[in-house]
Design an enzyme around this catalytic site. Structure first.
Site, short mmCIF file in Angstrom:
data_model
loop_
_atom_site.label_atom_id
_atom_site.label_comp_id
_atom_site.label_asym_id
_atom_site.label_seq_id
_atom_site.Cartn_x
_atom_site.Cartn_y
_atom_site.Cartn_z
N PHE A 6 63.67 19.30 65.19
CA PHE A 6 63.87 18.82 66.55
C PHE A 6 65.34 18.93 66.94
CE2 PHE A 6 64.55 15.68 69.88
CZ PHE A 6 63.50 15.97 70.73
N GLU A 67 62.33 12.81 76.38
CA GLU A 67 63.47 13.50 75.78
C GLU A 67 64.75 13.05 76.49
OE1 GLU A 67 60.13 15.95 74.32
OE2 GLU A 67 60.64 15.25 76.32
N SER A 68 65.23 11.87 76.12
CA SER A 68 66.53 11.33 76.56
C SER A 68 66.46 10.49 77.84
CB SER A 68 67.60 12.40 76.60
OG SER A 68 67.74 12.98 75.31
N CYS A 82 67.00 16.44 75.55
CA CYS A 82 67.16 17.08 74.24
C CYS A 82 65.96 17.99 73.97
CB CYS A 82 67.31 16.01 73.15
SG CYS A 82 65.97 14.80 73.14
N SER A 238 65.62 5.83 71.71
CA SER A 238 66.43 6.01 72.91
C SER A 238 66.68 4.66 73.54
CB SER A 238 65.74 6.91 73.93
OG SER A 238 65.72 8.26 73.50
N HIS A 251 70.80 8.08 71.93
CA HIS A 251 69.60 8.82 71.50
C HIS A 251 69.76 9.21 70.04
CE1 HIS A 251 68.41 8.86 75.66
NE2 HIS A 251 69.64 9.26 75.95
N GLU A 255 66.06 12.51 61.31
CA GLU A 255 65.53 13.27 60.17
C GLU A 255 66.63 13.89 59.31
OE1 GLU A 255 62.33 14.01 63.43
OE2 GLU A 255 64.45 13.47 63.32
#
Length: 343
Positions: A6, A67-68, A82, A238, A251, A255
């Site tokens: 990601f 995503e953000s 992102c 987030s 954010h 991993e």
């Protein structure tokens, strides 16, 4: 480093608008905040993300996205996304909906770091040249002052990409705002694990997010801020913070192999240096990264010293320093720091 994963590094777009009298009492000074949710959803569909949580106050509305984040002020909108989102595809619909509110685009700024997985990015984000071409094709002709630059670092993995444009009346930054954009990689593994949901955890994203906020000390970065947070499944986090007319946002992609966290906040060149130093220091300490890159955008050439005072006590040494001027944005200073040694 993972072959693919990601993409944590965000793309950030800031658009400024004006009307004949944007500060008048017409529409109760709401401006872009009058955009209905259906229009917002249409913009985000083009970007390929959705709203997962939202909050607002007297000054602006803050949205946590899949995503953000997105922040909507009466005459300014900031979208930060992102992954493999197509952020620049928001320019045309946003301009269209703003025009319906009698607001015209007068300034644009696009920034991003160097992607961890550049080959996974879709058009128009395949490379910076393509991004610049796409932006210029979608900006109105009145934004005649334009500049694009890649601000380098000793490590090409941490270059900073900037495009800015302004019209005749907005080619110089006129306010005292300072934007701090912090990108952190190689997070401390123990701290990064706190951004995973536990196996079998049935908590909602909202409730799990609040738990992560308290567990990691994020709520102490700015105790005055109201926090809207969200935890993703199985990992990731987030948050948007609201403090008067100022926002902050974090954010996290935790991993191993491509761990990443970002912290962004806005301040003023007139703020007490001690306060902003403490804020930046607390944000970096939450993650204890091996590498930190920081971009500051303001109308001051001296704000960057604040960043050094915040990071050096944490054992981070400045490796790169670059400064440039951009229309409608002002002075952008880009610095990278790496840990002297990893404990």
């Amino acid at each position: 480093m993972a072959v693919s994963g990601f993409e944590g590094f965000e793309k950030r777009l800031e658009l400024h608008f004006f009307g004949d009298d944007p500060l008048s009492k017409i529409n109760n000074n709401m401006g872009l905040r009058l955009l209905d949710f259906e229009s917002i959803e249409q913009v985000l569909r083009a970007v390929q993300c959705t709203v997962v949580s939202a909050v607002g106050n007297h000054f602006f509305d803050a949205y946590v996205l899949s995503e953000s984040s997105m922040f909507v002020y009466p005459t300014k909108i900031i979208i930060k996304t992102c992954g493999t989102t197509q952020l620049l595809k928001s320019i045309r619909p946003l301009t269209h909906f703003a025009n319906k509110l009698n607001l015209k685009l007068c300034g644009c700024r696009y920034t991003r770091g160097s992607f961890i997985f550049p080959k996974s990015q879709p058009f128009p984000h395949t490379n910076f040249k393509e991004e610049v071409i796409y932006i210029e094709e979608n900006l109105p002709k009145n934004l005649v002052y334009r500049k694009a630059a890649v601000m380098p670092s000793k490590n090409p993995c941490y270059s900073w990409h900037v495009f800015a444009a302004g019209d005749q009346n907005h080619r110089k930054k006129s306010n005292s705002d300072v934007t701090f954009e912090i990108c952190m990689t190689e997070l401390d593994r123990h701290l990064a694990r706190k951004f995973y949901k536990k196996a079998g955890d049935c908590k909602t994203g909202d409730s799990a997010g609040k738990e992560m906020t308290a567990l990691t000390g994020i709520d102490d970065i700015n105790p005055r801020a109201f926090i809207c947070d969200f935890a993703f499944d199985p990992c990731g986090y987030s948050m948007n913070g609201i403090d008067g007319d100022r926002y902050s946002t974090i954010h996290v992609t935790p991993e191993d192999g491509y761990s990443y966290a970002s912290f962004e906040c806005v301040g003023s060149v007139y703020d007490d240096d001690v306060d902003i130093v403490e804020t930046l220091k607390k944000a970096v300490q939450v993650f204890k990264p091996a590498t930190v890159s920081v971009s500051t955008t303001s109308n001051s050439r001296e704000v960057w010293t604040t960043v050094a005072r915040a990071t050096e006590p944490l054992g981070l040494k400045c490796r790169t320093f670059a400064m440039d001027e951009f229309p409608a944005a002002g002075t952008v200073v880009f610095q990278t720091f790496t840990a002297a040694r990893r404990k």
